[in-house]
Write a protein that holds these residues in place. Structure first.
Motif, PDB file in Angstrom:
ATOM      1  N   MET A 121       0.830  -1.198   0.000  1.00  0.00           N
ATOM      2  CA  MET A 121       0.000   0.000   0.000  1.00  0.00           C
ATOM      3  C   MET A 121       0.869   1.254   0.000  1.00  0.00           C
ATOM      4  O   MET A 121       0.637   2.190  -0.763  1.00  0.00           O
ATOM      5  CB  MET A 121      -0.909   0.016   1.231  1.00  0.00           C
ATOM      6  CG  MET A 121      -2.023  -0.999   1.231  1.00  0.00           C
ATOM      7  SD  MET A 121      -3.204  -0.707   2.563  1.00  0.00           S
ATOM      8  CE  MET A 121      -4.033   0.766   1.945  1.00  0.00           C
ATOM      9  N   GLN A 122       1.871   1.259   0.861  1.00  0.00           N
ATOM     10  CA  GLN A 122       2.737   2.438   0.985  1.00  0.00           C
ATOM     11  C   GLN A 122       3.513   2.691  -0.296  1.00  0.00           C
ATOM     12  O   GLN A 122       3.622   3.839  -0.758  1.00  0.00           O
ATOM     13  CB  GLN A 122       3.704   2.251   2.158  1.00  0.00           C
ATOM     14  CG  GLN A 122       4.695   3.406   2.298  1.00  0.00           C
ATOM     15  CD  GLN A 122       5.556   3.303   3.536  1.00  0.00           C
ATOM     16  OE1 GLN A 122       5.055   3.236   4.647  1.00  0.00           O
ATOM     17  NE2 GLN A 122       6.866   3.282   3.357  1.00  0.00           N
ATOM     18  N   ASN A 123       4.056   1.639  -0.880  1.00  0.00           N
ATOM     19  CA  ASN A 123       4.862   1.808  -2.085  1.00  0.00           C
ATOM     20  C   ASN A 123       4.021   2.335  -3.240  1.00  0.00           C
ATOM     21  O   ASN A 123       4.453   3.207  -3.994  1.00  0.00           O
ATOM     22  CB  ASN A 123       5.511   0.473  -2.467  1.00  0.00           C
ATOM     23  CG  ASN A 123       6.730   0.653  -3.339  1.00  0.00           C
ATOM     24  OD1 ASN A 123       7.571   1.501  -3.091  1.00  0.00           O
ATOM     25  ND2 ASN A 123       6.826  -0.145  -4.390  1.00  0.00           N
ATOM     26  N   SER A 124       2.807   1.803  -3.363  1.00  0.00           N
ATOM     27  CA  SER A 124       1.896   2.281  -4.410  1.00  0.00           C
ATOM     28  C   SER A 124       1.519   3.732  -4.180  1.00  0.00           C
ATOM     29  O   SER A 124       1.499   4.551  -5.119  1.00  0.00           O
ATOM     30  CB  SER A 124       0.633   1.403  -4.419  1.00  0.00           C
ATOM     31  OG  SER A 124      -0.341   1.917  -5.295  1.00  0.00           O
ATOM     32  N   LEU A 125       1.230   4.061  -2.939  1.00  0.00           N
ATOM     33  CA  LEU A 125       0.805   5.414  -2.579  1.00  0.00           C
ATOM     34  C   LEU A 125       1.876   6.451  -2.905  1.00  0.00           C
ATOM     35  O   LEU A 125       1.620   7.452  -3.579  1.00  0.00           O
ATOM     36  CB  LEU A 125       0.467   5.458  -1.089  1.00  0.00           C
ATOM     37  CG  LEU A 125       0.146   6.830  -0.487  1.00  0.00           C
ATOM     38  CD1 LEU A 125      -1.232   7.270  -0.943  1.00  0.00           C
ATOM     39  CD2 LEU A 125       0.210   6.781   1.027  1.00  0.00           C
ATOM     40  N   VAL A 126       3.099   6.211  -2.424  1.00  0.00           N
ATOM     41  CA  VAL A 126       4.158   7.201  -2.609  1.00  0.00           C
ATOM     42  C   VAL A 126       4.576   7.282  -4.075  1.00  0.00           C
ATOM     43  O   VAL A 126       4.975   8.343  -4.562  1.00  0.00           O
ATOM     44  CB  VAL A 126       5.360   6.889  -1.701  1.00  0.00           C
ATOM     45  CG1 VAL A 126       6.171   5.704  -2.213  1.00  0.00           C
ATOM     46  CG2 VAL A 126       6.260   8.110  -1.549  1.00  0.00           C
ATOM     47  N   THR A 127       4.470   6.179  -4.803  1.00  0.00           N
ATOM     48  CA  THR A 127       4.766   6.200  -6.233  1.00  0.00           C
ATOM     49  C   THR A 127       3.766   7.080  -6.967  1.00  0.00           C
ATOM     50  O   THR A 127       4.133   7.871  -7.839  1.00  0.00           O
ATOM     51  CB  THR A 127       4.730   4.774  -6.814  1.00  0.00           C
ATOM     52  OG1 THR A 127       5.703   3.960  -6.147  1.00  0.00           O
ATOM     53  CG2 THR A 127       5.026   4.783  -8.306  1.00  0.00           C
ATOM     54  N   LYS A 128       2.499   6.953  -6.596  1.00  0.00           N
ATOM     55  CA  LYS A 128       1.436   7.744  -7.220  1.00  0.00           C
ATOM     56  C   LYS A 128       1.591   9.223  -6.888  1.00  0.00           C
ATOM     57  O   LYS A 128       1.497  10.078  -7.769  1.00  0.00           O
ATOM     58  CB  LYS A 128       0.076   7.233  -6.724  1.00  0.00           C
ATOM     59  CG  LYS A 128      -1.129   7.930  -7.338  1.00  0.00           C
ATOM     60  CD  LYS A 128      -1.354   7.511  -8.769  1.00  0.00           C
ATOM     61  CE  LYS A 128      -2.658   8.101  -9.292  1.00  0.00           C
ATOM     62  NZ  LYS A 128      -2.886   7.743 -10.710  1.00  0.00           N
TER      63      LYS A 128
END
Length: 240
Positions: free
Chosen positions: A134-141
């Motif tokens: 979740m965190q990796n997707s969020l910060v990438t977005k």
């Protein structure tokens, strides 16, 4: 740091979110490994173990490693769905809700993890991998793929490339952008390392309860972002 995207996003925004989330990831990485002896912030190593177990015909163990990969992917997927849905419903909360969801997962693991670490280590590992997905997707977005916080392999590769470019990029603008990028990557590395140190030092005393520090950091980041946005909004209204 959770609100600005696209052209309105600056290096300062990326440095703030990189510091916060890489610290959290570093702590989860070390605490997860110490508690259940599993990698809990990335899936690179799990692919190697998965293939090894398949070749050994240990399909049950292979399924466990597949579940680690799947839950990281699932966390990324769920975070992406949340962001896309909230963009259409109320974009003010598009990045806040996934962070709150991640905080709740870490809170549950921090509170109940010590009691189940020996009985359900794989469930705990999957929970942490889901949160990190979740965190990796969020910060990438948010950062348009500029910031990654849950693993360092690609980060060190990019840093090595950019350090080599310092010898060849002589124009002022190019050098400024290059130094900004290097600063960002060094920030992520240093805070990931710091989070790991804090997690490792306090794990012996507090066990998985130390993850409560990560929860507090995430919630503090949301609160800081909320009040700063309010102050800026009020200031703009007063100028009119």
């Amino acid at each position: 740091m959770f609100r600005h995207t696209g052209k309105t996003r600056t290096l300062a925004h990326n440095l703030k979110i990189a510091s916060l989330l890489s610290f959290v990831a570093g702590m989860v990485n070390v605490v997860g490994f110490l508690a259940v002896q599993r990698l809990t912030t990335n899936v690179t190593g799990h692919f190697a173990f998965l293939v090894d177990e398949v070749f050994r015909l240990n399909f049950l163990k292979a399924l466990v490693f597949f579940s680690y990969i799947f839950f990281f992917l699932l966390g990324s997927f769920v975070s992406g769905v949340m962001v896309e849905y909230l963009q259409r419903v109320n974009e003010r909360y598009e990045f806040i809700v996934p962070v709150i969801a991640e905080s709740l997962i870490l809170l549950v693991v921090a509170v109940y993890g010590p009691a189940y670490a020996t009985r359900l280590p794989d469930a705990i590992a999957c929970s942490l991998l889901f949160a990190m997905g979740m965190q990796n997707s969020l910060v990438t977005k948010i950062s348009n793929a500029v910031v990654r916080t849950t693993h360092l392999t690609g980060l060190f590769t990019d840093l090595g490339i950019e350090l080599s470019q310092l010898f060849f990029y002589k124009e002022a603008q190019q050098k400024k952008q290059l130094l900004s990028s290097i600063r960002l990557r060094l920030t992520i590395i240093s805070f990931f390392f710091t989070g790991g140190i804090v997690g490792g030092v306090f794990y012996n005393r507090f066990n998985m309860h130390v993850l409560l520090v990560s929860v507090v950091c995430l919630l503090a980041g949301i609160i800081y972002d909320y009040f700063k946005f309010k102050v800026i909004t009020i200031a703009r209204k007063l100028k009119k």
